[in-house]
Design an enzyme around this catalytic site. Structure first.
Site, PDB file in Angstrom:
ATOM      1  N   ARG A  51     -11.869  11.329  29.266  1.00 24.95           N
ATOM      2  CA  ARG A  51     -10.774  12.260  29.532  1.00 24.95           C
ATOM      3  C   ARG A  51      -9.940  12.331  28.262  1.00 24.95           C
ATOM      4  O   ARG A  51      -9.771  11.320  27.566  1.00 24.95           O
ATOM      5  CB  ARG A  51      -9.897  11.783  30.696  1.00 24.95           C
ATOM      6  CG  ARG A  51     -10.508  11.947  32.074  1.00 24.95           C
ATOM      7  CD  ARG A  51     -10.630  13.427  32.483  1.00 24.95           C
ATOM      8  NE  ARG A  51     -11.224  13.601  33.793  1.00 24.95           N
ATOM      9  CZ  ARG A  51     -12.528  13.849  34.021  1.00 24.95           C
ATOM     10  NH1 ARG A  51     -13.372  13.954  33.004  1.00 24.95           N
ATOM     11  NH2 ARG A  51     -12.970  14.023  35.239  1.00 24.95           N
ATOM     12  N   GLU A  95      -5.860  20.020  27.988  1.00 25.90           N
ATOM     13  CA  GLU A  95      -6.852  21.092  28.209  1.00 25.90           C
ATOM     14  C   GLU A  95      -6.233  22.130  29.144  1.00 25.90           C
ATOM     15  O   GLU A  95      -5.597  21.739  30.119  1.00 25.90           O
ATOM     16  CB  GLU A  95      -8.075  20.529  28.946  1.00 25.90           C
ATOM     17  CG  GLU A  95      -9.060  19.818  28.129  1.00 25.90           C
ATOM     18  CD  GLU A  95     -10.184  19.206  28.993  1.00 25.90           C
ATOM     19  OE1 GLU A  95     -10.488  19.714  30.089  1.00 25.90           O
ATOM     20  OE2 GLU A  95     -10.749  18.212  28.550  1.00 25.90           O
ATOM     21  N   HIS A 154     -15.335  20.437  27.317  1.00 24.23           N
ATOM     22  CA  HIS A 154     -15.484  19.634  28.546  1.00 24.23           C
ATOM     23  C   HIS A 154     -16.737  20.056  29.326  1.00 24.23           C
ATOM     24  O   HIS A 154     -16.670  20.399  30.503  1.00 24.23           O
ATOM     25  CB  HIS A 154     -14.218  19.761  29.427  1.00 24.23           C
ATOM     26  CG  HIS A 154     -14.109  18.713  30.485  1.00 24.23           C
ATOM     27  ND1 HIS A 154     -12.907  18.333  31.031  1.00 24.23           N
ATOM     28  CD2 HIS A 154     -15.051  17.959  31.121  1.00 24.23           C
ATOM     29  CE1 HIS A 154     -13.095  17.407  31.948  1.00 24.23           C
ATOM     30  NE2 HIS A 154     -14.407  17.159  32.029  1.00 24.23           N
TER      31      HIS A 154
END
Ligand code: NAI
Ligand SMILES: O=C(O)C(=O)[C@H](O)COP(=O)(O)O
Length: 331
Positions: free
Chosen positions: A203, A227, A244
């Site tokens: 993450r 993000e 991602h």
């Protein structure tokens, strides 16, 4: 029964309709009014499931079609009797193949062989274990850090600082929680060898992006703080930058949907059995040599092309991932 589901979860449409009214919504827009009379939610990383969303709702079960669950306030759910189910391990092979593609690309550009490098792995769960097993067969020296496992198993896992000192390439595979937020920051970067490479597919918030940018280290990022609003300088200087999509394999997505469907089936007593999408061939894990990997990976996953696409269109972060053609797992 009413189920609210993220409309970007593939293979789901039609499966639960015999049993429930299913409302499909963009994950980011799922709001209090949508879930007030819902019995279950099927979400992805884009839906924050916390008091703001759930207070006063009739939701009893949240199934997330993802490995990570930092978007869910599990403590709130526990206190309110809401069961939370994740799709543990669903796309671990997708992430393995992403890391493999990154390693091959770096080895070409920087002209090294696995035997020249020590790979440090932080977090040795579903993903980290796969990376460890394959990396050893490819010839990397591997050192690993996993304090929770070390406490349980005494398996020779090293402290983070030690792994950081030894690694030429340091790859992160931990969940995001209070122990891992910014675990990779200025202090850790000072311990790393000059010229070493950090890979983050866990993450974004596991790594302090500003400190990374200022560290002079090299890095490959699939996940980002804040993000989809990326730090433009962090993006510019990345060796490889992707939006991602490390876990975006066809089999990973199929596993994720299947696990979520089965969870709903078990919880509500529906006869869904071991449902799996009929149009996706399940993973067929096998060994692959470094040579075969180098010969085949570009045709399967051209990570450099993906990186160029994001660098040229950072504002399309969400669009690129929403329109992504899921990769076939092939080892
Ligand atoms: N970029 C992407 O597309 C994807 C990202 N992920 C992320 O990767 C993470 C890891 O996935 P899995 O391996 O399946 O999870 P996992 O839960 O199987 O393994 C995580 C491992 O990290 C270890 N760990 C926990 N705290 C730690 C710490 N402070 N230091 C070192 N190790 C620690 C745990 O003991 C465990 O062994 C997920 O939580 C998710 O956030 C997962 C799939 C796709
Ligand atoms: O499984 C996880 O954890 C991930 O990070 C996913 O691969 C991201 O999945 P989406 O939320 O984009 O479906």
């Amino acid at each position: 029964m009413k189920i609210v589901a993220d409309n970007a979860i593939p293979f789901l449409k039609g499966v639960l309709e015999p049993y429930a009214r299913v409302e499909y919504l963009p994950g980011k827009t799922i709001a209090t009014a949508d879930v007030r009379d819902a019995d279950a939610l099927i979400v992805r990383t884009r839906t924050r499931c916390d008091a703001a969303l759930l207070e006063g709702s009739s939701v009893k079960l949240i199934a997330t079609a993802t490995i990570g669950f930092d978007h869910i306030d599990t403590e709130y759910c526990r206190r309110h009797g809401i069961e939370v189910a994740t799709a543990a391990g669903c796309n671990a092979r997708g992430v393995l193949q992403y890391v493999a593609a990154a390693l091959v690309r770096l080895s070409r550009v920087q002209a090294w062989e696995p035997a020249d490098k020590t790979l440090g792995i932080v977090g040795v769960g579903h993903v980290g274990s796969l990376v460890e097993a394959y990396a050893r067969t490819w010839g990397f020296r591997v050192v690993a850090c996993d304090p929770p496992r070390e406490e349980r198993e005494h398996g020779g896992f090293l402290p983070l600082e030690e792994v950081a000192c030894q690694a030429d390439i340091l790859t992160f595979h931990t969940p995001l929680d209070d122990t891992t937020r910014h675990m990779a920051g200025a202090k850790l970067f000072e311990r790393m060898k000059p010229g070493s490479i950090l890979i983050n597919t866990s993450r974004g918030e596991v790594v302090d992006g500003q400190a990374l940018r200022e560290s002079g280290l090299q890095y490959v990022l699939d996940v980002w703080e804040h993000e989809p609003d990326l730090d433009p300088l962090l993006l510019r200087d990345a060796l490889l930058a992707t939006p991602h999509i490390a876990g975006y394999s066809a089999q990973g997505k199929a596993n994720a949907t299947a696990l979520s469907v089965r969870t709903i089936g078990r919880y509500f007593g529906l006869s869904l059995g071991e449902w799996y999408p009929s149009n996706i061939a399940p993973s067929r894990p096998r060994a692959i040599s470094w040579q075969e990997l180098c010969d085949t990976i570009d045709d399967r996953f051209d990570i450099a092309a993906e990186s160029r696409r994001l660098k040229e269109n950072p504002e399309k972060f969400e669009t690129i991932r929403n329109e992504y053609r899921y990769r076939e797992e092939y080892f």
